[in-house]
Design an enzyme around this catalytic site. Structure first.
Site, PDB file in Angstrom:
ATOM      1  N   ASN A 134       4.658  -7.254   6.692  1.00 45.84           N
ATOM      2  CA  ASN A 134       5.512  -6.454   7.571  1.00 45.84           C
ATOM      3  C   ASN A 134       4.801  -5.258   8.199  1.00 45.84           C
ATOM      4  OD1 ASN A 134       5.284  -4.907   5.222  1.00 45.84           O
ATOM      5  ND2 ASN A 134       7.385  -4.143   5.350  1.00 45.84           N
ATOM      6  N   GLU A 135       3.470  -5.261   8.203  1.00 45.05           N
ATOM      7  CA  GLU A 135       2.708  -4.097   8.669  1.00 45.05           C
ATOM      8  C   GLU A 135       3.071  -3.659  10.081  1.00 45.05           C
ATOM      9  OE1 GLU A 135       0.114  -5.754   5.405  1.00 45.05           O
ATOM     10  OE2 GLU A 135       1.407  -6.555   6.979  1.00 45.05           O
ATOM     11  N   LEU A 143       0.832  -1.203   0.000  1.00 47.08           N
ATOM     12  CA  LEU A 143       0.000   0.000   0.000  1.00 47.08           C
ATOM     13  C   LEU A 143       0.866   1.252   0.000  1.00 47.08           C
ATOM     14  CD1 LEU A 143      -2.819  -0.930   2.548  1.00 47.08           C
ATOM     15  CD2 LEU A 143      -2.654  -1.435   0.095  1.00 47.08           C
ATOM     16  N   GLY A 157       0.872  -5.347   1.324  1.00 44.19           N
ATOM     17  CA  GLY A 157      -0.179  -5.471   0.325  1.00 44.19           C
ATOM     18  C   GLY A 157       0.228  -6.281  -0.881  1.00 44.19           C
TER      19      GLY A 157
END
Length: 277
Positions: free
Chosen positions: A153-154, A86, A131
């Protein structure tokens, strides 16, 4: 569209219109005479998923279904990145309306990709965090080139992967491995991804990946389409239903998280680090 209606739309058309229009096209679509579409993301330098790229992907998946595609290969024009995930700029200091529109487009794109009646393959020809990992997980088969990374990895950015992303990872690699990866924000190397079951093959390069994808799709072309799609829908309906029945709540959770001062601070620091690279 209902799941059963999805199942009734399988067929073949000799060609499909492309959404590419010159060198600035965000998505390029080429369909061969067997009805197999190669969808190439083309938003240099790293295919960050902003509203417009997601919108182009969504339109593409809608058109492929309408034109009764026989199979789809999703890949990237970048030699080093599948998609960087994202676009942080969509989440850093947005207006409320902009944040909502962006998240709804992400939901729309994922729902359409995850519920496709035609078989799908991700040719992961570069790094694929967050994403990007979600798009790959949403396909039915995944091949990856050596020496790249993929994963959720957010949490490293102070962001929480939505429940439907978590479900996609859990469905592929199992609860325990998914929990560890999601809580730590782990990025798998190509070899680790294969061992974990996150991908199905490691291929030497993008061309070999396309060949592997075509081989997978050729096998599925021999299976009665209605039966194949019915089984796919059966496996995926619970994950889809979670979002379809809770889109407003999911959007609210995203909005609540993204507007927290600590999250905005973290995103700002991340953007500053990117500028220095």
């Amino acid at each position: 569209m209902s799941f059963l209606k999805h199942c009734s739309r399988i067929g073949l058309r000799s060609s499909i219109r492309s959404f590419s229009s010159g060198n600035d096209a965000l998505v390029d679509v080429k369909t061969d005479n067997k009805g197999i579409a190669t969808v190439t993301m083309n938003r240099p330098p790293v295919n960050s998923l902003n509203f417009h790229l997601l919108e182009a992907l969504h339109r593409t998946f809608v058109a492929l279904e309408r034109d009764k595609c026989r199979g789809m290969i999703l890949t990237s024009s970048s030699p080093t990145v599948f998609t960087a995930g994202l676009d942080i700029l969509e989440m850093y200091q947005p207006t409320l309306d902009k944040a909502r529109q962006f998240w709804r487009m992400l939901q729309d794109t994922w729902i359409k990709l995850y519920s496709t009646p035609y078989p799908t393959v991700a040719v992961i020809n570069g790094h694929s965090p967050a994403g990007g990992c979600l798009l790959a997980l949403s396909c039915e088969y995944r091949v990856i080139v050596p020496k790249v990374t993929i994963g959720p990895n957010e949490t490293q950015l102070g962001i929480v992967a939505p429940q439907w992303f978590q479900d996609c990872l859990r469905n592929v690699i199992g609860d325990r491995k998914a929990e560890i990866a999601l809580t730590s924000g782990h990025m798998f190397t190509s070899d680790e991804a294969l061992r974990a079951g996150l991908v199905d093959e490691i291929v030497s390069d993008k061309d070999a990946g396309i060949a592997a994808a075509e081989k997978f799709l050729a096998v599925h072309s021999k299976i009665p389409a209605l039966a194949r799609t019915s089984v796919k829908v059966g496996f995926r309906k619970d994950t889809l239903s979670r979002l379809l029945n809770g889109r407003e709540e999911d959007t609210k959770i995203f909005i609540d998280i993204i507007f927290q001062p600590k999250v905005q601070e973290g995103l700002g620091k991340y953007l500053e680090r990117l500028k220095k690279k």
